[in-house]
Design a protein around this motif. Structure first.
Motif, PDB file in Angstrom:
ATOM      1  N   LEU A   1     -75.431 -34.010  61.992  1.00  0.00           N
ATOM      2  CA  LEU A   1     -75.029 -32.598  62.048  1.00  0.00           C
ATOM      3  C   LEU A   1     -73.939 -32.382  63.095  1.00  0.00           C
ATOM      4  N   ALA A   2     -74.042 -33.066  64.225  1.00  0.00           N
ATOM      5  CA  ALA A   2     -73.037 -32.931  65.282  1.00  0.00           C
ATOM      6  C   ALA A   2     -71.669 -33.434  64.825  1.00  0.00           C
ATOM      7  N   SER A   3     -71.649 -34.278  63.813  1.00  0.00           N
ATOM      8  CA  SER A   3     -70.373 -34.815  63.336  1.00  0.00           C
ATOM      9  C   SER A   3     -69.656 -33.864  62.375  1.00  0.00           C
ATOM     10  N   LEU A   4     -70.343 -32.818  61.920  1.00  0.00           N
ATOM     11  CA  LEU A   4     -69.734 -31.871  60.982  1.00  0.00           C
ATOM     12  C   LEU A   4     -68.883 -30.848  61.729  1.00  0.00           C
ATOM     13  N   ASP A   5     -67.860 -30.347  61.041  1.00  0.00           N
ATOM     14  CA  ASP A   5     -67.031 -29.315  61.668  1.00  0.00           C
ATOM     15  C   ASP A   5     -67.737 -27.960  61.580  1.00  0.00           C
ATOM     16  N   THR A   6     -67.267 -27.013  62.377  1.00  0.00           N
ATOM     17  CA  THR A   6     -67.911 -25.705  62.477  1.00  0.00           C
ATOM     18  C   THR A   6     -67.982 -24.959  61.143  1.00  0.00           C
ATOM     19  N   PRO A   7     -66.914 -24.899  60.354  1.00  0.00           N
ATOM     20  CA  PRO A   7     -67.035 -24.192  59.070  1.00  0.00           C
ATOM     21  C   PRO A   7     -68.104 -24.813  58.150  1.00  0.00           C
ATOM     22  N   ALA A   8     -68.201 -26.133  58.140  1.00  0.00           N
ATOM     23  CA  ALA A   8     -69.223 -26.788  57.312  1.00  0.00           C
ATOM     24  C   ALA A   8     -70.619 -26.420  57.800  1.00  0.00           C
TER      25      ALA A   8
ATOM     26  N   ILE B   1     -71.503 -23.699  59.443  1.00  0.00           N
ATOM     27  CA  ILE B   1     -71.757 -22.282  59.135  1.00  0.00           C
ATOM     28  C   ILE B   1     -72.199 -22.134  57.676  1.00  0.00           C
ATOM     29  N   ARG B   2     -71.501 -22.816  56.757  1.00  0.00           N
ATOM     30  CA  ARG B   2     -71.892 -22.770  55.333  1.00  0.00           C
ATOM     31  C   ARG B   2     -73.285 -23.364  55.139  1.00  0.00           C
ATOM     32  N   LEU B   3     -73.529 -24.508  55.767  1.00  0.00           N
ATOM     33  CA  LEU B   3     -74.822 -25.172  55.642  1.00  0.00           C
ATOM     34  C   LEU B   3     -75.945 -24.277  56.156  1.00  0.00           C
ATOM     35  N   ASN B   4     -75.749 -23.673  57.326  1.00  0.00           N
ATOM     36  CA  ASN B   4     -76.769 -22.789  57.890  1.00  0.00           C
ATOM     37  C   ASN B   4     -77.038 -21.595  56.984  1.00  0.00           C
TER      38      ASN B   4
END
Length: 169
Positions: free
Chosen positions: A131-138, A140-143
């Protein structure tokens, strides 16, 4: 008195069914997490959450219980329970610090350092690392999308602060 069961709606479970595909993806994630925790326990002799706590203490010598809980994003009682097992196992040393003798300063013992050397990483677990490797927009969508799943499950949201690798203490 007879019991009646409510049957769930029948879904198309072909390979192209989006719900079945999402379920397979969750299985992949959960199985990767379980595999990592089994490997941790086999090689280090500790549950995943205990290893994570031990690594946080090593990274922040003199840390207290509240800060440990904060860094692990768990409730203070959870951090305290993890520490009890680590102290009992001789992996963490506790000192009373400062003028407030209730405050604890934690340090990894030589035995704890040996455990960390033989343990597989990442110490926080494979899912937090991914999860830490994902960018912020990804994220936000995931959450946003996971919130819909959580709502459909009607889960107890207090479980959000219990680590996946938490031993039954």
């Amino acid at each position: 008195m007879s019991k009646t069961s409510v049957k769930p709606p029948v879904r198309n479970t072909t390979r192209n069914d989006p719900a079945a595909e999402a379920l397979r993806r969750f299985r992949l994630i959960f199985n990767a997490v379980k595999t990592h925790f089994r490997e941790v326990e086999k090689k280090a002799g500790l549950a995943g959450a205990q290893l994570w706590a031990l690594s946080v203490v090593r990274g922040t010598p003199g840390i207290g219980v509240s800060e440990l809980a904060n860094q692990m994003d768990v409730h203070q009682s959870t951090a305290s329970n993890l520490l009890k097992a680590l102290v009992a196992g001789g992996l963490v040393e506790v000192e009373r610090s400062g003028t407030d003798r209730r405050a604890l300063a934690l340090r990894v013992s030589p035995a704890g350092l040996k455990v960390l050397k033989r343990a597989p990483g990442p110490f926080s677990g494979v899912l937090p690392e991914a999860l830490a490797s994902l960018d912020t927009p990804a994220l936000i969508r995931l959450n946003r999308d996971l919130d819909k799943v959580i709502q459909a499950l009607a889960v107890d949201k207090r479980a959000a602060n219990i680590p996946l690798g938490q031993p039954d203490i």
